[in-house]
Design an enzyme around this catalytic site. Sequence first.
Site, short mmCIF file in Angstrom:
data_model
loop_
_atom_site.label_atom_id
_atom_site.label_comp_id
_atom_site.label_asym_id
_atom_site.label_seq_id
_atom_site.Cartn_x
_atom_site.Cartn_y
_atom_site.Cartn_z
N ALA A 254 1.25 1.94 3.12
CA ALA A 254 1.72 0.92 4.05
C ALA A 254 2.24 -0.25 3.24
O ALA A 254 1.95 -0.37 2.06
CB ALA A 254 0.58 0.45 4.96
N GLU A 256 3.26 -4.59 3.44
CA GLU A 256 2.99 -5.82 4.21
C GLU A 256 4.20 -6.73 4.45
O GLU A 256 4.03 -7.94 4.58
CB GLU A 256 1.91 -6.62 3.48
CG GLU A 256 2.36 -7.26 2.13
CD GLU A 256 2.08 -6.41 0.90
OE1 GLU A 256 2.05 -5.17 1.03
OE2 GLU A 256 1.93 -7.00 -0.17
N ASN A 257 5.42 -6.19 4.53
CA ASN A 257 6.59 -7.04 4.79
C ASN A 257 6.25 -8.06 5.88
O ASN A 257 5.69 -7.70 6.92
CB ASN A 257 7.76 -6.18 5.27
CG ASN A 257 7.92 -4.95 4.43
OD1 ASN A 257 8.12 -5.04 3.24
ND2 ASN A 257 7.78 -3.79 5.05
N HIS A 289 -5.75 -4.39 6.32
CA HIS A 289 -5.33 -4.69 4.94
C HIS A 289 -3.95 -5.37 4.94
O HIS A 289 -3.76 -6.44 4.36
CB HIS A 289 -5.29 -3.39 4.14
CG HIS A 289 -4.77 -3.51 2.75
ND1 HIS A 289 -5.58 -3.39 1.64
CD2 HIS A 289 -3.52 -3.74 2.27
CE1 HIS A 289 -4.84 -3.54 0.55
NE2 HIS A 289 -3.57 -3.75 0.90
N GLU A 290 -3.00 -4.74 5.61
CA GLU A 290 -1.64 -5.29 5.58
C GLU A 290 -1.58 -6.64 6.29
O GLU A 290 -0.82 -7.53 5.88
CB GLU A 290 -0.65 -4.29 6.22
CG GLU A 290 -0.62 -2.91 5.56
CD GLU A 290 -0.49 -2.92 4.05
OE1 GLU A 290 0.05 -3.91 3.50
OE2 GLU A 290 -0.94 -1.95 3.40
N HIS A 293 -2.66 -9.47 4.18
CA HIS A 293 -1.58 -9.90 3.28
C HIS A 293 -0.62 -10.90 3.93
O HIS A 293 0.12 -11.57 3.22
CB HIS A 293 -0.71 -8.70 2.90
CG HIS A 293 -1.21 -7.85 1.77
ND1 HIS A 293 -1.68 -8.37 0.58
CD2 HIS A 293 -1.25 -6.50 1.62
CE1 HIS A 293 -1.99 -7.36 -0.23
NE2 HIS A 293 -1.75 -6.22 0.38
#
Length: 844
Positions: A254, A256-257, A289-290, A293
């Site tokens: 994955a 994190e944009n 998680h993402e 970020h």
Amino acid sequence: MAELTHFYQTFQPEHYNIYLDINRATKTISGQTKITGDAQATAINIHQKFLAVSAVQADGQAVPFKLDADNEAIHIDLAKAGKTTLTITYTAPLTDSMMGIYPSYYEVAGEKKQIIGTQFETTAARQAFPCVDEPEAKATFDLAIKFDEHAGETIISNMPEVKTEDGVHYFDTTVKMSTYLIAFAFGELQSKLTETKSGVKIGVFGTKAHKANELDFALDIAKRSIEFYEDFYQTPYPLPHSWQLALPDFSAGAMENWGLVTYREAYLLLDPDNTALDMKQRVATVIAHELAHQWFGDLVTMKWWDDLWLNESFANMMEYVAVDALEPDWHIWETFQTSEAAAALQRDATDGVQSVHVQVENPAEIDALFDGAIVYAKGARMLVMARALVGDEALRKGLKAYFKAHQYGNATGADLWAALGEASGMNVGAIMNSWLEQPGYPVVSASVVDGQLTISQQQFFIGDGQDQGRQWQIPLNSNYQAAPAILAETSATLGDYAQLRADNGQPFRLNVGNNSHFIVKYDQTLLDDILANLDNLTAIDQLQLLQDLRLLAEGRQISYASIVPLLTRFAGSHSTVVNDALYRVAGDLKKFVTPDSNEEKALQGLYDHLSAAQVARLGWTPQAGESNDDQLTRPYVLSAALYAKNSDAVAAAHKLFTANRDRLATLPADTRVFVLRNEVQNFSSVDLFNDLLAASKQTADASFKADIAAALTSTPDDKLIATLIEKFEDAETIKPQDLRAWFRGVLANHAGQQAAWDWIRNDWSWLEATVGGDMEFTTYITVIAGIFRTADRLAEFKAFFEPKLNTPGLTREIQMDIKVITSRVDLVEAEAAAVNDAVAQAIK
Ligand code: BES
Ligand code: ZN
């Protein structure tokens, strides 16, 4: 021109106007990028990769430029330094590399379709548009995108679309951000939307190959994660939306944009009615998680890639903090113990491993930094130690200050330690740096010497290791007050053991809760005392005991055979973590036996002995209302019973298969893989093989697909193995993103090992060309090293990989993996006889 690693030194962008025209039919991108910024000199560098640049203008005047493929640069000569607007016109190819701007392929009702998406971290934004592609070069971005659009297509990006004009989609100006976080995607998307309490729009997007309800779980977790972080960080989410998008082809897990997080489908979409609990937990932790970020990484970004750990270690810890808050009944920290702690302790014991913080200057080496077991797992353990030291209140206070001080900017590890130090009044940095800057970890030996309880630290190695006298500041977390909070010296004497034992009324223990990154070697007196009081240990402490003994045995500090008799004592546990630790040790015993030998039979007998009562207790079918532990333990014991070739288990699985032959996907997801594997292993036929392969191509359910891969790769049939390997390079059957799992399956299968090993050696250049740009490319080597255990294979491994030692990004992996296999071969040679004796004894 002098070479500069950091282009930001010559040109500091403030704002980008990016125009892209993407044509799927011709697989080309044409673009024009305007960058306004501050030139520090007249000779400047801008990043580009694979771009065919036709013109460069500065403030409207054509200027001389030179493309430099080696340095991924455009060298530009300006007439003057200072504030400048560059206009760069170019074309670029649209390639199937899962990097930069790339297509993802899928089918709906037999019709082939594609979605265009992006993956820019670490250094692929420069493949999409010219830019200063460094995390420190933060700027604002205006994105305008045109494509060969047809009715029913949607386009999304970091920010909302503000208008469409002449087929061009214009997006709102971003906040100040790094290039690697820019993202967009278009195609025939479906979505589900909601909103947080604070008014942030939350969305989940996927292809129409999925049922609409597969988006629901992610939507709920994403919404609640954003709400959790806004509260925990005491800092609002700064964008109008948070979109989650599942892409059918995805190199990592994955990404994190900012505002448009991308995922591989397996980590976002799931069937709410038939998904195993551990898979739901995995999806939740990936989303958490993402989204962690979005602040830690996106709002505040590491200054340079050497501090990548700052992003990843932190997000890896927060995924557990967040999910524990969202779903307390899951006890997700137990998963931290079975996955992160175990991975970090294993990998970090090999000499030559990298430290969490790694100096890196050459951009070509940046992707080689991503050692998951270190940058993620060890780093997260390190932060868990820090969290335990300062407490949650100081952590939150420190983070709030950190975000305030560095928002829309950059930071280093030292900045984080400073913020946490300020909030807690402790010198956090001094303790943490010993973990951050040094590779490896200590074993703390605890023994009674002349009646005195003493402890000492020394670096722990599996395989050959050079002791360099490293020392750590170790949070001991002992249950005896006499032990210091932190062991900073080589050794310490805690006092008269008999007296301490009497005063404390319980066995002496270190690292209670297993949250510090070290293992403990108790002398026989202390270990016997703990074993005599096993029932008083929590599940995590039992896991830790087994885990530490296993590691000590791998490090040749104790004999493997001495652990075997202990296993039965844990076999009745209803705890998932204890069963995980138990079956991990049991699994490690497999390396000591050769296929179809008496030793293997004895080991199967041990597996039967360990699992029989639990199989009887839990059965094959998940029961309504059963505990999470029971749900999660069932797969361990069923898998053990099948390895044991227990005839009842084989028959039960076969019966389930037969009864569900026409609807295999609907078998309970928790146990489906065992039913399929049992069938392939024990009731193999060409029809079965073909049916499963066809089902794998056809299904959009990633869990089912993975189960089929695990089953098919375990076939004992040579011909079918050959057929499978032919499919390895056929992306229509096995997507490159999934190939490693198929390869691992065949290599781990005794009947397939030679063929898989031959394939990877013969077709290495194909593999490099197909997934070589992927940050996880080196893990193909790690996979091999995780399986090989004979001197012959070691020799072959060396013969093949040693000549590749100088390949950028592969050096460390190859060196470490040679050590990993060597130590396994030595261990098997030295201890097989004793271990197999112990196994035979244990089932008498
Ligand atoms: N930022 C990473 C993904 C990444 C890292 C992409 C390096 C390219 C280069 C992302 O946040 C991440 O950590 N993804 C993990 C999954 C995560 C849940 C552990 C991954 O892709 O493995
Ligand atoms: Zn991450």
